[in-house]
Design an enzyme around this catalytic site. Structure first.
Site, PDB file in Angstrom:
ATOM      1  N   GLU A 133       0.819  -1.209   0.000  1.00 37.90           N
ATOM      2  CA  GLU A 133       0.000   0.000   0.000  1.00 37.90           C
ATOM      3  C   GLU A 133       0.858   1.267   0.000  1.00 37.90           C
ATOM      4  OE1 GLU A 133      -3.077   0.520   3.129  1.00 37.90           O
ATOM      5  OE2 GLU A 133      -4.491  -0.042   1.563  1.00 37.90           O
ATOM      6  N   HIS A 167       8.669 -26.651   1.237  1.00 34.92           N
ATOM      7  CA  HIS A 167       7.925 -27.716   0.562  1.00 34.92           C
ATOM      8  C   HIS A 167       6.821 -27.144  -0.321  1.00 34.92           C
ATOM      9  CE1 HIS A 167       9.674 -31.083   2.944  1.00 34.92           C
ATOM     10  NE2 HIS A 167       9.976 -30.081   3.733  1.00 34.92           N
ATOM     11  N   LYS A 226     -14.277   1.537  -3.280  1.00 33.57           N
ATOM     12  CA  LYS A 226     -15.121   1.934  -2.143  1.00 33.57           C
ATOM     13  C   LYS A 226     -16.392   2.616  -2.641  1.00 33.57           C
ATOM     14  CE  LYS A 226     -11.667   2.742   1.456  1.00 33.57           C
ATOM     15  NZ  LYS A 226     -11.015   3.753   2.301  1.00 33.57           N
TER      16      LYS A 226
END
Lengths: 427, 427
Positions: free
Chosen positions: B269, B290, B401
């Site tokens: 951000e 792994h 938003k």
């Protein structure tokens, strides 16, 4: 299963793939499909994984674990593909009592073993070779904890391993329930076998729907326009070739968080070789809108975002509020809110010409997760064919394994190299 | 705090940075340092975060939460920077009773609220504006759950918010303990303020050592060779410029798993803007050997791996075994095993000419985590100066938003665009 690749097309996104290029790629998909179908027919190494929905017998697994079925807790002792499948399935089924020891962190291992009621816990030790260092170290420590607590571990241990090796011997010596890891199936492709299913069967879940869901996706056609897994694999490959070196997996459901980790292993270990392969980055919606979204939308245009969501969710009403700024939330549901955020975030990337793919499953349950895992395995196998890599091996991890062994035991070439580290320390 | 950049040098790795290039970069670091010090002196927006070790008063926080201190559980209702700091600190302190509602997943929220003993739980609602949609939706639902359970939420709620807004009004109306989010500190830089510290104080932890640890790192000099945070920020920037578009954060400690998530937010951000910034990828050692290691070592050479480890760990002996293949494990400790895997994996990347940086803290405790978070914030602010981006804003998230608000409430330009999605569905 629905996969929507519209937002990965060149008219929406850059990097993006044109319809004409996709049509040409579909010819290659057809050839890859022939190779995959031959591999499945002959049960070849790796390709055999795509036969698991047919070759795994859920009743046999359920019967084999009968002596310990219905346990309050299952502790899976495994690492990588020997743990992630079970964790992913358990989370999707909403079962928080399947725990894993999949690291060798002394603080974590001590805490897990001290908090669990061992007399109500079943150990499931998982390693094909029976010699995986982390798994065996954890098993030795866990066994000692059972003994310390005066709980007979031989009554409460299930082994999932190959036909021979230390774990097979252990099962024979102590007459433990023991399940075979199927032949020709690498760990990261083993979720739909005994490896992923045993812990759920021990907890008393019906494991058949998981395989039913996988079977729903197992009838492959030779075109990316007809097979969701091929659509995803082909588009991810095409976008990587055009600059999307990162594949950010962004499920919009907390119950798919472990799925993101499972996918990251599948994608990284299968395709990350010969200088090729996308970097899988794990994220979670809606939370990571407040973390990763800024970078996806405005950072370098090198990221394909893969959205995953269930079409059906539990409903949960949001109470009304008299606060003006928040009035729009009242009376709606939290399910509507997360779905609105999903669509808004997807559209926000498209509006910034950033590529994404939408993967939709009916709901997060046994059938849904079975279909999702199988579809992503198909996508990965296809992508491996398109890249031309050895999808089913993982040669680059051997060096570190040898070095670890040399550092703990007898020194060897790799462990000697560890001491030669170039240092430039700032403190 | 020790940061070793030896394995990021051009004689080891490609991409890598030469000593000569680092020396030249150090001149720019000095200029950036002057800018940073001016920002700190004037308490400018963003730079003020680097003053938190001095400006945060741990005693004032402890006093303010006194009415609810010692709670069995704390449920943090916040998202992004309003949740990740507390989660990171609690995990480092080994406290598993600080939980977060940081998503709007109806299944998860229902489950958390039904499992928690609400009469032993304190709610900490965190939002600077008091209008964050996810946080307020979760708060409304949680408050209803308290009422449903006949538990007086006004006795058990602490608010962390700005000087005005709906949460401030709520605190005033119900006489709730309320703490101020400090001025000039963006959410992702707020872990060392009331935002990150309140939940720990409520649980009864001594929060002073966290700030002490941060203060240990707060005396910055103008050279990357003298300030660990600058060394890390400068090397990450230099490697990105040479092709390391991905920064894989790989702590070798389960108790730093949330730290990886906190770092991913900080890095993405703050730096992901104007087409710049590394993609932060979260991983965890030794487990991801792994999973991700194959890709780091043999995939495209576009990844800087950041190793983090504590120099001191809990010891946990591994019992002896009579299995030949595993005899090398017996008698050693799990702490030795994970440290051997750490060094082996680091060396395995160097042997394949892949760049990495090693970050070492003394141990994972309050002091250690305070120092680590502060050092990474310094690294991020320096990197922002070097990139020339606006480190402290996040403009790219506004579109989504607005679209969400339009989809749930009154339609707007962004939400109208959602409906125009390009589709190409394969099912």
């Amino acid at each position: 299963m629905k996969i929507d690749i519209g937002n990965a097309l060149a008219d929406v996104a850059s990097p993006g793939v044109s319809r004409a290029a996709l049509d040409r790629l579909d010819d290659r998909v057809e050839a890859c499909h022939d190779r995959i179908e031959r591999g499945r027919r002959d049960d070849e190494f790796g390709y055999a994984a795509l036969n698991l929905p047919e070759t795994t017998d859920p009743e046999a697994i359920t019967e084999a674990v009968d002596p310990v079925a219905g346990a309050e807790y299952v502790l899976v002792v495994g690492i990588g593909g020997s743990a992630l499948g079970a964790a992913t399935l358990a989370e999707a089924l909403g079962d928080s009592r399947v725990l894993t020891l999949d690291n060798v962190d002394p603080r974590e291992v001590s805490e897990v073993l001290s908090l669990l009621p061992l007399d109500e816990t079943v150990l499931n030790v998982v390693s094909r070779s029976g010699t995986t260092a982390e798994t065996l170290a954890n098993f030795l420590v866990a066994r000692a904890a059972f003994e310390e607590a005066d709980v007979d571990w031989t009554d409460r241990t299930v082994v999932t391993t190959g036909d021979s090796g230390p774990l097979r011997d252990l099962a024979d010596d102590h007459d433990l329930p023991a399940l075979r890891v199927p032949d020709g199936v690498p760990g990261r492709f083993s979720a739909l076998s005994s490896v992923g299913l045993v812990p759920l069967a021990v907890r008393g879940h019906d494991i058949a729907p998981i395989l039913d869901g996988a079977r729903d996706a197992a009838d492959l056609s030779g075109s990316l326009y007809e097979t969701p897994g091929y659509a995803y694999g082909a588009v991810a490959y095409a976008l990587d070739a055009r600059g999307a070196a990162v594949n950010a997996m962004l499920p919009y459901a907390e119950s798919l968080d472990s799925f993101g980790e499972w996918f990251a292993q599948l994608w990284a270990e299968s395709l990350g070789k010969d200088g090729l392969g996308q970097l899988p980055a794990r994220a979670l919606g809606a939370t990571d809108q407040h973390s990763q979204l800024q970078r996806y939308r405005a950072g370098p245009a090198n990221t394909l975002v893969t959205f995953v969501r269930p079409r059906e969710r539990t409903s949960l009403p949001i109470p009304e509020t008299d606060v003006d700024d928040l009035a729009y939330l009242g009376g709606t549901g939290m399910d509507d809110l997360i779905d609105a955020e999903f669509e808004a975030t997807e559209a926000s990337l498209a509006a910034a010409n950033r590529p994404s793919v939408r993967v939709e499953l009916d709901r997060v349950d046994g059938r849904g997760i079975g279909e999702l895992l199988y579809t992503m395995e198909v996508a990965c196998v296809l992508a491996g064919e398109l890249y031309g890599v050895e999808t089913f091996t993982q040669p680059a991890v051997e060096w570190g394994k040898n070095a670890t062994r040399g550092l703990i035991g007898e020194s060897n070439e790799e462990s000697a190299a560890v001491a030669e580290k170039t240092r430039l320390v700032v403190e």
